[in-house]
Design a protein around this motif. Structure first.
Motif, short mmCIF file in Angstrom:
data_model
loop_
_atom_site.label_atom_id
_atom_site.label_comp_id
_atom_site.label_asym_id
_atom_site.label_seq_id
_atom_site.Cartn_x
_atom_site.Cartn_y
_atom_site.Cartn_z
N VAL A 293 -31.85 109.02 54.19
CA VAL A 293 -32.59 107.78 53.14
C VAL A 293 -33.26 108.76 52.41
O VAL A 293 -32.78 108.76 50.55
N MET A 294 -33.61 109.91 52.22
CA MET A 294 -34.41 110.49 50.93
C MET A 294 -33.93 111.25 50.15
O MET A 294 -34.03 110.84 49.25
N ILE A 295 -32.41 111.45 50.19
CA ILE A 295 -31.67 111.80 50.15
C ILE A 295 -31.26 111.34 48.88
O ILE A 295 -30.93 111.78 47.65
N ARG A 296 -30.52 110.12 49.68
CA ARG A 296 -30.02 109.30 49.20
C ARG A 296 -30.52 108.92 47.65
O ARG A 296 -30.13 107.97 46.83
N ILE A 297 -32.43 108.16 48.02
CA ILE A 297 -32.97 108.06 46.88
C ILE A 297 -33.15 109.17 46.02
O ILE A 297 -32.99 108.23 45.15
N ILE A 298 -33.20 110.07 46.02
CA ILE A 298 -33.00 110.86 45.77
C ILE A 298 -31.98 110.54 44.41
O ILE A 298 -31.87 110.66 43.36
N ILE A 350 -41.85 109.60 39.90
CA ILE A 350 -40.87 110.40 41.54
C ILE A 350 -42.11 110.80 41.74
O ILE A 350 -41.98 111.34 43.14
N VAL A 351 -42.40 111.27 41.56
CA VAL A 351 -43.43 112.43 42.44
C VAL A 351 -44.32 112.84 43.41
O VAL A 351 -44.28 112.49 44.89
N VAL A 352 -44.78 111.44 42.45
CA VAL A 352 -45.72 110.53 43.26
C VAL A 352 -45.48 109.74 44.36
O VAL A 352 -45.05 109.30 45.56
N GLY A 353 -44.54 108.82 44.15
CA GLY A 353 -43.15 107.79 44.80
C GLY A 353 -42.82 108.82 45.99
O GLY A 353 -43.31 108.30 47.36
N MET A 354 -42.34 109.99 46.23
CA MET A 354 -41.93 110.34 47.09
C MET A 354 -42.44 110.99 48.02
O MET A 354 -42.15 111.11 49.35
N LEU A 357 -43.89 108.01 49.86
CA LEU A 357 -42.54 107.45 50.97
C LEU A 357 -42.04 108.91 51.84
O LEU A 357 -42.02 108.52 53.37
N MET A 358 -42.62 110.01 52.20
CA MET A 358 -42.47 111.33 52.90
C MET A 358 -43.49 111.04 54.11
O MET A 358 -43.48 111.13 54.90
N LYS A 359 -43.94 110.54 53.28
CA LYS A 359 -45.98 110.38 54.37
C LYS A 359 -45.34 108.93 55.56
O LYS A 359 -45.96 109.21 56.37
N ILE A 360 -45.02 108.45 54.81
CA ILE A 360 -44.98 107.08 55.86
C ILE A 360 -43.69 107.21 57.04
O ILE A 360 -44.03 107.10 57.79
N PHE A 361 -42.95 107.79 56.16
CA PHE A 361 -41.46 108.05 56.62
C PHE A 361 -42.19 108.72 58.17
O PHE A 361 -41.59 108.75 58.82
N ASP A 362 -43.18 110.01 57.85
CA ASP A 362 -43.39 111.01 58.54
C ASP A 362 -44.32 109.78 59.74
O ASP A 362 -44.18 110.46 61.32
#
Length: 372
Positions: A293-298, A350-354, A357-362
């Motif tokens: 999902v993260m790669i797809r978001i990128i 993008i930097v702030v959002g990603m 998002l990574m913290k939420i996914f974690d």
């Protein structure tokens, strides 16, 4: 006793380095640094229009940086001997990143706060926060940001479809290898080719086969790109059709790596198919899912080619992504200054959002895998 030149060319222990060698090393380092700083300040003052002294462009400053970087690497050995050689493993890469990333970023920041239109004969002028005020008041940019959120939310549907296909292709079905290759075909096509093949040919209002099918089903005027809602949905479908195979192949690889013992243990314990999926397979697949999902978001954050090819952002900018909007700002309106500021703001988002998002996914992964 060796000459000064011979002394400089040999690496020795730090305690054996002569005072003259240290002196000449530091002198070379300071001279190159002062030259670099002086050229930078001179050019900055010239660009601000405070003085006529300066270079025609920033290239001499870049040359001064390269010389300073080379002198820095050499003088680490000259001043510190063997201990300085350790720094040579990191310094070249660090200096390269600074020249290829930091410098262009600073230059972009400089351009972002200037009024620079290539169609104007005035040239580049510093205009303070004018571009920022223009961005805040720009409804088309706000619409492009909203579209990016919608396009990214569509990844949830893509993920569900890709997971379903991965589960299907992980079963012992007839001609499984053939279907695996067939589902990967869209991924092998260029998004521009998909745009022409699907967007321009199949969805064309008058002669497109899908438009004809829609008329046969009762839709009198199937204009897929004439209405903002259907145009956005059409863009999402084309983009999803291209990249769902990418997520599917990652999830399929994850499924095949799952421990058979764990699945068989759940089956022996009497778990139903749904319980095995939701309580065992899905949590175990979360790390792979998050990566996909993260790669797809990128990929999605860079969505522009399909939009530019099919709708050019229309109707009325309704389908614009931020990337396509910035591209059209450069190409159609030649607004280099404003477009650069939009790109920088998008980078910050993008930097702030990603990161968020990574913290939420974690947290989600830790919570769900903690049950196992």
């Amino acid at each position: 006793m060796s000459t000064v030149e011979g002394d400089l060319l040999h690496t020795v222990e730090a305690g054996s380095i002569s005072a003259s060698r240290r002196f000449w090393g530091r002198a070379a380092l300071w001279l190159s640094a002062l030259w670099f700083m002086a050229s930078f300040v001179l050019q900055a003052v010239h660009e601000l229009g405070w003085t006529d002294w300066g270079f025609a462009n920033w290239r001499p400053v870049l040359y001064a940086y390269f010389i300073w970087a080379a002198v820095l690497c050499v003088t680490r050995v000259v001043i510190y001997g063997e201990a300085g050689k350790k720094a040579l493993f990191v310094l070249p890469a660090a200096l390269f990143v600074v020249s290829m990333v930091v410098f262009p970023l600073l230059f972009a920041l400089w351009i972002g706060f200037s009024d620079w239109n290539l169609a104007s004969s005035v040239g580049r002028r510093f205009n303070g926060l004018d571009n920022v005020r223009r961005m805040i008041a720009d409804p088309f940019y706000a619409n492009a940001l909203l579209n990016m959120i919608l396009y990214c939310l569509a990844i949830a549907v893509e993920y569900a479809i890709a997971f379903g296909l991965a589960l299907l292709l992980n079963q012992e079905i007839i001609a499984r290898k053939f279907w695996r290759v067939t589902f990967l075909v869209p991924l092998m096509l260029s998004p521009v080719a998909v745009s022409w093949m699907v967007g321009k040919s199949m969805l064309e209002t008058r002669f497109g086969p899908i438009a004809r099918l829609a008329r046969w089903l009762g839709w009198e005027n199937p204009s897929f790109f004439g209405d903002p809602l259907t145009a956005r949905l059409s863009i999402m479908i084309m983009d999803a059709w291209t990249f769902i195979p990418f997520m599917m192949i990652m999830l399929l690889a994850g499924l095949q790596a799952l421990s058979r013992e764990v699945l068989e243990a759940a089956e022996v314990d009497g778990a139903t198919k749904w319980q095995r999926f939701w309580q065992v397979i899905f949590p175990l697949m979360l790390p792979v899912s998050v990566t996909a999902v993260m790669i797809r978001i990128i990929f999605k954050l860079k969505l522009a080619d399909i939009i530019i090819t099919v709708t050019s952002g229309g109707p009325g900018g309704a389908t614009d992504s931020v990337t396509s909007f910035i591209y059209r700002e450069y190409r159609d309106r030649s607004n280099v200054g404003y477009g650069t500021l939009l790109a920088l703001v998008y980078l910050v988002i993008i930097v702030v959002g990603m990161t968020g998002l990574m913290k939420i996914f974690d947290r989600i992964v830790k919570r769900m895998t903690g049950r196992l």
